[in-house]
Design an enzyme around this catalytic site. Structure first.
Site, short mmCIF file in Angstrom:
data_model
loop_
_atom_site.label_atom_id
_atom_site.label_comp_id
_atom_site.label_asym_id
_atom_site.label_seq_id
_atom_site.Cartn_x
_atom_site.Cartn_y
_atom_site.Cartn_z
N GLU A 385 -11.04 -19.49 12.39
CA GLU A 385 -11.78 -18.26 12.72
C GLU A 385 -10.98 -17.00 12.43
OE1 GLU A 385 -12.15 -21.01 14.46
OE2 GLU A 385 -14.32 -21.26 14.35
N HIS A 454 -18.95 -23.29 24.75
CA HIS A 454 -20.15 -23.06 23.95
C HIS A 454 -21.19 -22.31 24.77
CE1 HIS A 454 -18.07 -26.41 22.01
NE2 HIS A 454 -18.72 -26.11 20.88
#
Lengths: 651, 384
Positions: A385, A454
């Site tokens: 990322e 998440h």
């Protein structure tokens, strides 16, 4: 000719740095001053082979790179003196030099990002089918930073036109590289990434120039990146005014002074002595004039302190018809439609993410686009990322329009520094000369036992940062219009899609349209209570308001749609009408958006309030997995309805 | 156990009052229902009756006569026979933390919106109470209180008109004024010469200046001259002391359709009666047209209020702060007057001067009235 150019560049850097050291002592420089004395051969040798349209990304020790790339010396002095005529208009000083017009894309106070940004420039240059190259200068310290690993890997996978130039001056600030690296052979690490690695004597300008020439030729020919390790030494302290002989000895410094790259070039070319003498005189005169000129230059004025945080806004209007009652599609299909339309019209748009290529995205965010636009524009990435976010930053800096698909926004936090320190600040630090159209997207919110990595939202966190736009749509219609606007605006945008609403369908016009940022939507009008709800709380608030309507209570529901900028006016106008304000969010209370709204309304709408401002929020805890635990940290519709009733009746 | 003597609430909105002294001696036996002490509020002095019986034990260090006391405050005790003061004091000390004095004086909380609404409607929050069970006053409570006020029209939800706001200013000023200690000096002026002078000047000024000279114009000039003749009354009360006016401006009370206005004729002592008449005409017109400016009503030493045209024989006026004099003028008419031993009919003009006693004493007021009467009875002086 090349020898002359290299000599002139090195001499200019040396004389300028020595003059800056004097100016530091005279207190003309207000903050840090990191000089490049002893390392001049590297900037001079590498930049010899660069064109003005090649992009250089540099470090906190960037004066030499700036001058070698062609920055007028007076602009460097003026910048360190904090003057309006400085290359960064006085916003940066020693560590933040910007001159994108000559390919000096910026120097950075953070170690590592230059590697990722040069990679991103290489990506955008490739996408634009040019032979331009991106160059990252960085020190030995950066090679132990994750950015080095991620950047070199990304550049290698896609054979990007990038030079990674490591200036190994043997100390990361004051920590010896030998003590910080398990394998102190930097060039050898290139093998691990599948690219050529070259080690050169960084004090031999000609050797550096030859290595750079080969690397630039490879890059322009599409053969990929090169890592060049230049062994060198800085002979002045890390920063002017700092002590130097705690971590190294005077003898060692003296030894390296004798290896001066400028004297070595002179010694190698005795036939050019007269020419070099003449250059010395010219350089001395030009640096003296630059220093004097910068000292007389005007100061920036306080009214410039907050300009260029954002690009000038495009004035657009939401279409008068609204969503209408035609075809119904899901929220994710609405953004897909917007992305497809914009990719069709703007070739600079490309998407980065895990599984967004052939697979079409975990949530179908890019379904079908790979077949239309190919792998270069729908780029599956490794799980890196920070790397691909830094890449997106660099790509945007040279004219690309990256869309980074994080899938789950929790993953975005691994790229926090690249977003907050780099992407968000770049327009400001470059005084608006760089535009940063980076779209960062991902889903947010709690549900379906996704558990703590998440389920995050984080919009409050990012809306705190000047320079970022933060969007949270709650309907397919809003999502398409806001996504289209995000892809046409010049600012970095976090586009956060509530996962629990992604499959919910609603009417969306087939034609392209934009919804501007900073305009809230009154989802439902009412008279006794204003409820501001965000994301998945919007439909919950509407349903709860429906319950209350059956009891004769009238609630107005407002969806801000964009968290930054925030439409306070619409909220105030509603509270003026109702006198009562409830803010409903799934996230926890402390320092959240509701706190900001409450402060604004208390400040500007104090006399409108007939009761305390109240919030309904999630519990202050990470999100647990087990359904009963998960349900306990999210406000339910029943809890929301209760809070509404209580606030309406509060006396 | 000694029984507390508390300051009662006088009327429904008072929060404090002036303790005006005990009506019983310390140590004296008091029977329930007997007058115990005197308490003054804005409006009245009231004798407060004992609610219980016992021996009066005023609180040590309690209020002296003239001291401000708040509602609920303990000022003394009714003790049992032989009960010691020390015991009372210590009992009081023990009881003090539990006493709800401050709580009683603290106003009910009100929401910001309720405060703003109350202000715009001109409603005192003290007059509003929360709905049953409510802890704070909200907008709805203010609107309910407003609706309950005796008003012919519906509750104004919009901002009040300019006229209504003007009325509120007048009300507040008069309320303030009425608290100042007034006294009155009165005389009937022999108006024979005054009327004749006016008759003679009327056509002259009409011809020359186009204005109709009124008795008020002559009164304005006369009052200004009297102020100059008696400078000891040309003063007013400001921040706790009497200060002189440097000028002799005269205010004239003008009733418009909606409001009472008091425009000012500046330096009336230095103007001729013709100039006064012209100025008076101008400011009265401006008043009626609602075009008075902020400064047009300020700086007068006194006000003349003439209700003679409405058939009022005589009346007493309330001072117009910060002035310390106001002249109430009645109807000019022939009235029976004793002259020598005979009753004769004579044209008279009744004057009543209201005086702020903080600034002006009786004799000074009398001398001012005397100067005014003399001028009006020999009115050629007005032309000098």
């Amino acid at each position: 000719m090349s020898i002359t150019t290299i000599y002139r560049t090195m001499q200019l850097i040396r004389v300028a740095e020595e003059q800056l050291a004097r100016c530091y002592a005279r207190q003309l420089i207000h903050g840090a001053c990191h000089t490049y004395v002893g390392q001049e051969a590297i900037a001079a040798g590498v930049c010899l082979h660069l064109r003005a349209d090649d992009a250089v990304f540099s470090t906190h020790r960037g004066h030499g790179h700036a001058l070698a790339k062609g920055l007028p010396v007076e602009e460097l002095f003026a910048e360190l003196f904090g003057r309006a005529t400085g290359c960064s208009r006085g916003r940066g000083g020693s560590m933040h030099l910007f001159a994108p017009e000559i390919g000096l894309m910026g120097t950075s106070g953070i170690v590592g990002p230059s590697i990722l940004q040069a990679t991103g420039a290489g990506y955008a240059f490739r996408l634009a089918k040019t032979d331009r190259v991106g160059v990252a200068f960085f020190g030995d310290g950066a090679t132990n930073n994750g950015a080095f690993h991620e950047g070199l890997n990304l550049a290698s996978i896609w054979k990007l036109p990038v030079l990674f130039v490591c200036e190994n001056n043997q100390f990361a600030t004051e920590v010896p590289f030998q003590a910080a690296a398990g394998n102190p052979d930097v060039a050898a690490r290139a093998f691990g990434y599948g690219m050529p690695g070259v080690q050169v004597d960084g004090n031999d300008a000609w050797a550096v120039a030859e290595a750079a020439r080969e690397a630039v030729e490879r890059a322009r020919a599409g053969q990929g990146p090169t890592l060049i390790e230049c062994l060198t030494y800085r002979t002045r302290p890390h920063s002017e005014g700092m002590g130097d002989y705690t971590y190294r000895t005077r003898e060692e410094v003296e030894e390296w002074r004798r290896r001066c790259p400028i004297q070595r070039l002179r010694a190698a070319h005795p036939e050019r002595a007269a020419e070099f003498d003449r250059i010395d005189e010219e350089v001395a005169a030009s640096v003296a004039a630059a220093s004097k000129g910068a000292e007389a230059a005007p100061w920036p004025t306080a009214d410039e302190a907050t300009t260029h945080v954002y690009a000038p806004a495009r004035v657009v209007r939401e279409p008068a018809g609204g969503p209408g009652s035609g075809r119904e599609i899901s929220l994710v299909a609405a953004t897909l439609e917007a992305l497809d339309e914009q990719m069709r019209d703007d070739a600079s748009i490309f998407v980065l993410g895990e599984g967004i290529g052939v697979r079409g995205g975990n949530f179908g965010t890019t379904a079908g686009l790979f077949a239309k636009y190919g792998a270069e524009r729908l780029r599956d990435t490794p799980i890196a990322e920070r790397g691909f976010t830094g890449l997106a930053c660099g790509a945007a800096m040279v004219g690309g329009r990256p869309v980074v698909d994080f899938m789950f926004i929790d993953f975005l936090n691994d790229a926090f520094g690249e977003i907050v320190n780099q992407i968000a600040k770049m327009q400001y630090m470059s005084s608006g000369r760089l535009k940063m159209p980076v779209l960062l997207r991902g889903c947010i919110g709690i549900g379906h036992a996704a558990a703590t990595h998440h389920s995050g939202s984080y919009y409050s966190l990012y809306s705190h940062i000047p320079g970022l736009r933060v969007v949270v749509p709650s309907s397919p219609y809003d999502a398409k219009g806001l996504f289209t606007h995000a892809l046409r605006c010049q600012d970095p945008v976090l586009f956060l899609e509530p996962r629990e609403l992604m499959a919910v369908k609603g009417p969306v016009p087939a034609a392209s349209y934009e919804i501007p940022f900073g305009v809230a939507r009154v989802v439902q009008a009412g008279g006794q209570l204003t409820v501001v709800a965000v994301g998945a709380m919007v439909p919950k608030a509407v349903a709860a308001a429906g319950e209350l309507a059956g009891e004769g209570l009238s609630v107005e529901v407002i969806d801000p749609r964009t968290i930054a900028p925030l439409d306070v006016e619409t909220i105030l106008a509603s509270v003026e009408k109702t006198g009562r304000l409830l803010i409903a969010e799934e996230t926890f209370a402390q320092c959240n958006l509701g706190a900001e709204i409450a402060a604004q309304v208390a400040s500007r709408g104090f006399d409108f309030l007939d009761a305390p401002i109240r919030r309904v929020t999630g519990a202050a805890a990470p999100t647990p997995y087990s359904p009963p635990l998960e349900a306990a940290v999210v406000p339910s519709q029943a809890a929301l309805a209760d809070a509404m009733r209580q606030l309406i009746r509060e006396r | 156990m000694a029984i507390e003597i508390n300051v009662p609430r006088l009327g429904w909105s008072s929060e404090d009052g002036i303790f005006a002294g005990w009506l019983k001696q310390p140590g004296e036996r008091v029977v329930s229902g007997e007058p115990l002490f005197a308490l003054e509020s804005d409006k009245v002095t009231m004798e407060v009756e004992a609610l219980d019986s016992g021996i009066l034990r005023p609180l040590e260090g309690g209020p002296a006569a003239g001291a401000l006391v708040v509602v609920g405050q303990v000022i003394g005790y009714l003790a049992a026979e032989g009960e010691q003061v020390a015991e009372i004091a210590s009992a009081a000390a023990a009881a003090e933390p539990a006493a709800g004095e401050t709580a009683a004086a603290r106003p009910t909380p009100a929401s910001p919106r309720a405060r703003a609404r109350a202000k715009s409607l001109g409603i005192e929050l003290a007059a509003v109470s929360p709905a049953p069970g409510g802890r704070r006053i909200v907008e709805e409570d203010v609107l309910r209180a407003a609706a309950a006020l005796p008003k012919p029209a519906a509750v104004p939800v919009e901002a009040p008109s300019v006229a209504a706001r003007g009325r509120r200013v007048i009300a507040a000023r008069l309320e303030e004024s009425f608290r100042t200690p007034h006294f009155y000096v009165q005389a009937d002026v022999n108006a024979t010469a005054l009327a004749r002078l006016r008759e003679e000047l009327l056509p002259v000024l009409l011809e020359r200046d186009g204005v109709r000279l009124s008795v008020n114009d002559l009164l304005i000039k006369a009052a200004a001259l009297a102020l100059r003749a008696r400078p000891e009354v040309n003063r007013y009360w400001r921040d706790g002391e009497s200060v002189p006016w440097e000028t002799a401006h005269i205010g004239l009370a003008v009733q418009t359709e909606e409001n009472l206005l008091v425009p000012v004729i500046r330096d009336a002592d230095q103007l001729g009666v013709g100039a006064i008449a012209r100025t008076r005409q101008t400011i009265v017109d401006k008043s009626r047209a609602g075009r008075l400016q902020a400064g047009d009503s300020e700086g007068a030493s006194l006000t003349i209020s003439n209700l003679g045209a409405f058939g009022v024989d005589r009346f007493q006026a309330i001072l117009n702060p910060p002035q310390s004099l106001i002249i109430a003028v009645g109807r000019m008419a022939k009235r029976p007057v004793v002259e020598g031993d005979a009753v004769v009919a004579r044209l008279t003009l009744p004057l009543s001067v209201s005086v702020d006693h903080r600034v002006i004493d009786g004799v000074a007021a009398a001398r001012f009235l005397e100067a005014l009467v003399q001028t009006l009875e020999a009115p050629l002086r007005l032309l000098l």
